[in-house]
Design an enzyme around this catalytic site. Structure first.
Site, PDB file in Angstrom:
ATOM      1  N   HIS A 106      -3.984  -0.667  -7.036  1.00 38.40           N
ATOM      2  CA  HIS A 106      -2.886   0.063  -6.376  1.00 38.40           C
ATOM      3  C   HIS A 106      -1.601  -0.113  -7.174  1.00 38.40           C
ATOM      4  O   HIS A 106      -1.370  -1.177  -7.760  1.00 38.40           O
ATOM      5  CB  HIS A 106      -2.721  -0.342  -4.909  1.00 38.40           C
ATOM      6  CG  HIS A 106      -2.393  -1.792  -4.655  1.00 38.40           C
ATOM      7  ND1 HIS A 106      -1.094  -2.257  -4.572  1.00 38.40           N
ATOM      8  CD2 HIS A 106      -3.181  -2.871  -4.454  1.00 38.40           C
ATOM      9  CE1 HIS A 106      -1.111  -3.559  -4.311  1.00 38.40           C
ATOM     10  NE2 HIS A 106      -2.365  -3.952  -4.240  1.00 38.40           N
ATOM     11  N   ASP A 108       1.528   0.632  -5.849  1.00 37.47           N
ATOM     12  CA  ASP A 108       2.686   0.320  -5.002  1.00 37.47           C
ATOM     13  C   ASP A 108       2.836  -1.188  -4.864  1.00 37.47           C
ATOM     14  O   ASP A 108       1.907  -1.942  -5.140  1.00 37.47           O
ATOM     15  CB  ASP A 108       2.535   0.957  -3.610  1.00 37.47           C
ATOM     16  CG  ASP A 108       1.340   0.396  -2.840  1.00 37.47           C
ATOM     17  OD1 ASP A 108       0.257   0.257  -3.448  1.00 37.47           O
ATOM     18  OD2 ASP A 108       1.487   0.083  -1.642  1.00 37.47           O
ATOM     19  N   ASP A 139       0.264  -8.312  -8.402  1.00 35.29           N
ATOM     20  CA  ASP A 139      -0.208  -7.508  -7.265  1.00 35.29           C
ATOM     21  C   ASP A 139       0.488  -6.148  -7.235  1.00 35.29           C
ATOM     22  O   ASP A 139       1.564  -6.026  -6.688  1.00 35.29           O
ATOM     23  CB  ASP A 139       0.042  -8.297  -5.979  1.00 35.29           C
ATOM     24  CG  ASP A 139      -0.537  -7.645  -4.745  1.00 35.29           C
ATOM     25  OD1 ASP A 139      -1.302  -6.688  -4.871  1.00 35.29           O
ATOM     26  OD2 ASP A 139      -0.190  -8.098  -3.641  1.00 35.29           O
ATOM     27  N   GLU A 174      -1.259   0.946  -0.696  1.00 35.75           N
ATOM     28  CA  GLU A 174      -2.119  -0.155  -0.209  1.00 35.75           C
ATOM     29  C   GLU A 174      -1.293  -1.152   0.580  1.00 35.75           C
ATOM     30  O   GLU A 174      -1.735  -1.669   1.600  1.00 35.75           O
ATOM     31  CB  GLU A 174      -2.806  -0.840  -1.393  1.00 35.75           C
ATOM     32  CG  GLU A 174      -3.905  -1.820  -0.979  1.00 35.75           C
ATOM     33  CD  GLU A 174      -3.440  -3.227  -0.658  1.00 35.75           C
ATOM     34  OE1 GLU A 174      -4.230  -3.992  -0.093  1.00 35.75           O
ATOM     35  OE2 GLU A 174      -2.277  -3.576  -0.963  1.00 35.75           O
ATOM     36  N   GLU A 175      -0.082  -1.433   0.108  1.00 36.93           N
ATOM     37  CA  GLU A 175       0.748  -2.448   0.766  1.00 36.93           C
ATOM     38  C   GLU A 175       1.293  -1.963   2.108  1.00 36.93           C
ATOM     39  O   GLU A 175       1.942  -2.724   2.817  1.00 36.93           O
ATOM     40  CB  GLU A 175       1.907  -2.869  -0.157  1.00 36.93           C
ATOM     41  CG  GLU A 175       1.468  -3.485  -1.483  1.00 36.93           C
ATOM     42  CD  GLU A 175       0.844  -4.882  -1.350  1.00 36.93           C
ATOM     43  OE1 GLU A 175       0.573  -5.329  -0.226  1.00 36.93           O
ATOM     44  OE2 GLU A 175       0.615  -5.502  -2.415  1.00 36.93           O
TER      45      GLU A 175
HETATM   46  N1  BES Z   1      -3.976  -7.902  -3.242  1.00 36.64           N
HETATM   47  C1  BES Z   1      -3.701  -8.139  -1.873  1.00 36.64           C
HETATM   48  C2  BES Z   1      -4.843  -8.761  -1.113  1.00 36.64           C
HETATM   49  C3  BES Z   1      -5.389 -10.067  -1.608  1.00 36.64           C
HETATM   50  C4  BES Z   1      -4.637 -10.970  -2.332  1.00 36.64           C
HETATM   51  C5  BES Z   1      -6.697 -10.366  -1.311  1.00 36.64           C
HETATM   52  C6  BES Z   1      -5.202 -12.135  -2.782  1.00 36.64           C
HETATM   53  C7  BES Z   1      -7.241 -11.554  -1.723  1.00 36.64           C
HETATM   54  C8  BES Z   1      -6.490 -12.434  -2.473  1.00 36.64           C
HETATM   55  C9  BES Z   1      -3.303  -6.835  -1.205  1.00 36.64           C
HETATM   56  O1  BES Z   1      -2.374  -6.115  -1.965  1.00 36.64           O
HETATM   57  C10 BES Z   1      -2.599  -7.132   0.096  1.00 36.64           C
HETATM   58  O2  BES Z   1      -1.534  -7.668   0.059  1.00 36.64           O
HETATM   59  N2  BES Z   1      -3.173  -6.744   1.226  1.00 36.64           N
HETATM   60  C11 BES Z   1      -2.513  -6.834   2.470  1.00 36.64           C
HETATM   61  C12 BES Z   1      -3.157  -5.959   3.488  1.00 36.64           C
HETATM   62  C13 BES Z   1      -2.551  -4.595   3.644  1.00 36.64           C
HETATM   63  C14 BES Z   1      -3.246  -3.847   4.747  1.00 36.64           C
HETATM   64  C15 BES Z   1      -1.071  -4.603   3.870  1.00 36.64           C
HETATM   65  C16 BES Z   1      -2.556  -8.239   3.008  1.00 36.64           C
HETATM   66  O3  BES Z   1      -3.529  -8.978   2.760  1.00 36.64           O
HETATM   67  O4  BES Z   1      -1.600  -8.612   3.695  1.00 36.64           O
HETATM   68 MN    MN Z   2      -2.929  -6.034  -3.918  1.00 38.89          MN
HETATM   69 MN    MN Z   3      -0.437  -7.167  -1.748  1.00 42.25          MN
END
Ligand code: BES
Ligand code: MN
Ligand code: MN
Length: 473
Positions: A106, A108, A139, A174-175
């Protein structure tokens, strides 16, 4: 017994050639990453719509220049009809008989938070001690660059008829919980068809030890509102007999946890994670926990973040300190972010958490609970499981890229809801969740950074994996 004269795979001359080719591409990867980081594509902020357009265009240009023949910027619609953030879709159809690999990342990023707390400005990438600092360095703009760099290393050599089919999907929201992803998946249809999916958006065991993420937690975001009065009151005249909403909300939220700090909501899915060697000392150091502050929850350290639910009050709306007067507040609200264990159904979780809140709300306060967003967990051990040969190729690629380090197969506490969504439309695919982060990345936080060792490893591993899937190695 004589030593075998077949070279070990990682000593194979062609492996060495590809590793060198990726190494030569790293300065460009770094420069392009820095250019992406300078674009503040915060998907949660309506003012960043222009930046997200710039960011999508920059990613599309990188993929086109890497040699992807079909590249387009997609704009899907959210459930309420509003436009979603721009995503980039690039395709290279599979040569006859070759598999197709879908590469996901992603573009963003999360908001930078408090600007004054950053050591250097969030959107001006700076290197310190082998790490590149800036919002999105890891990220997930490093995930974007891992895909681009692997393609730069391979596409020229493959020519029009060699290699594997490649589809790249780089999402722009995604964020923010991917609000237009359902429409995007429905409208792209079989253009996303793939045998293998690489999601380069997770963490690694450490800078020196790569990981394949085998499970992810889901997410349920709730708004919890409490009202006790139809107007604020003088706290001296009424305090002691009339409950205020801020206190009622505080009591209600406190009842979500037991005395050990474990989530008190009954009925949620919980399990024990496989034991891997992570000590309490390492965890405390990685987290930056202050002296004397105890850990919360129950079960092994790793299950508390990987395979058990947790809840965090991520925001509150109450009277700010600057506006304080001696008043009983009439209403208050909080945003509750609940992490769901692998295997947890989101609807069930919402019902259980809401029932718990209804059963524990103090003083008969009026309670309103609404869902702000959600994402399903990922359980790599459930379902068809994917191809053993592909998993083996991924292990080999990661280990080779990290100079022979073992690869940790591990759960992660974060959420990547797109994984479950992609598996719905690609039920037979093997999903590989790889990482560009490490325990010191501080994703979403102040001073987010990327280890340049991890960037090299991620780019190299992806090139090796694609070459292996293409039968080149
Ligand atoms: N890259 C992350 C998720 C992540 C980080 C998974 C490290 C495993 C290890 C992703 O960008 C993220 O931040 N996801 C969000 C969920 C989204 C629905 C806002 C989260 O986990 O808060
Ligand atoms: Mn991410
Ligand atoms: Mn993230």
């Amino acid at each position: 017994m004589a030593a075998p004269d077949v070279p070990a795979p990682d000593d194979h001359p062609q492996v060495r050639v590809l590793r060198e080719r990726v190494r030569a591409l790293l300065p460009a990867a770094r420069a392009d990453l820095e250019a992406l980081v300078r674009i503040p594509g915060v998907s949660a902020s309506p003012e960043a719509a222009g930046a997200l357009e710039d960011s999508a265009r920059a990613v599309a240009d990188l993929l086109r220049e890497a040699g992807m023949p079909e590249v387009e910027v997609l704009r899907a619609r959210c459930a309420d009809g509003s436009p979603g953030a721009p995503a980039v879709l690039a395709r290279r159809p599979a040569p006859e008989g070759a598999p197709t690999v879908l590469l996901y990342a992603h573009h963003d990023v999360q908001p930078p938070g408090r600007a004054q707390e950053w050591t250097s400005p969030a959107f001006e990438p700076v290197e310190r001690d082998g790490r590149l600092f800036g919002r999105g360095t890891a990220d997930d703009k490093a995930g974007v660059m891992a895909h681009v760099t692997a393609l730069r290393a391979l596409l020229p050599a493959w020519g029009p008829t060699g290699g594997v089919g490649v589809t790249v999907l780089v999402e722009g929201e995604e964020e923010s919980g991917s609000p237009s992803l359902p429409d995007l998946l429905a409208t792209t249809g079989d253009r996303l068809a793939a045998d293998v999916v690489v999601v380069a958006d997770s963490d690694n065991w450490s800078v020196d030890h790569p990981s394949l993420t085998t499970s992810l937690r889901g997410l349920l975001e709730l708004e919890v509102g409490v009202r006790t009065l139809d107007h604020p009151l003088h706290s001296g005249i009424y305090g002691g007999v009339v409950p205020d909403a801020t206190t009622a909300l505080t009591v209600l939220l406190a009842r979500l946890w037991d005395d050990a700090g474990d989530l008190a909501v009954a009925g949620l899915v919980r399990s024990e994670a496989a034991e891997l060697p992570r000590t309490e000392e390492e965890l405390r150091a990685d987290a930056g926990l202050l002296d004397g502050v105890q850990l919360v929850g129950r079960g092994s350290l790793l299950s508390r973040t990987w395979t058990r639910p947790s809840a965090t009050v991520v925001a509150t709306d109450a009277v700010p300190m600057a506006d304080a007067s001696n008043t009983l507040a009439a209403s208050a609200r909080a945003k509750l972010s609940v992490r769901l264990a692998p295997g947890q159904d989101v609807e069930d979780a919402e019902r259980l958490v809401t029932e718990h809140l209804r059963a524990t709300v103090p003083f008969g306060a009026h309670l309103e609970v609404s869902r702000l967003g959600s994402g399903r967990p990922f359980d790599g051990a459930a379902g068809p499981g994917g191809s053993a040969a592909v998993l083996e190729a991924a292990d080999w690629a990661l280990s080779t890229a990290w100079d022979g380090s073992p690869v940790a197969h591990q759960g992660m506490g974060g959420s990547i809801p797109v994984v479950a969504e992609l598996l719905d439309v690609l039920p037979g695919a093997t999903v590989l969740v790889t990482g560009v982060e490490d325990p010191d990345t501080r994703a979403h936080g102040v001073d987010e950074s990327l280890s340049l060792r991890v960037l090299e490893g991620a780019c190299t591993a992806e090139a090796l994996l694609l070459a292996r899937l293409a039968g080149d190695l």
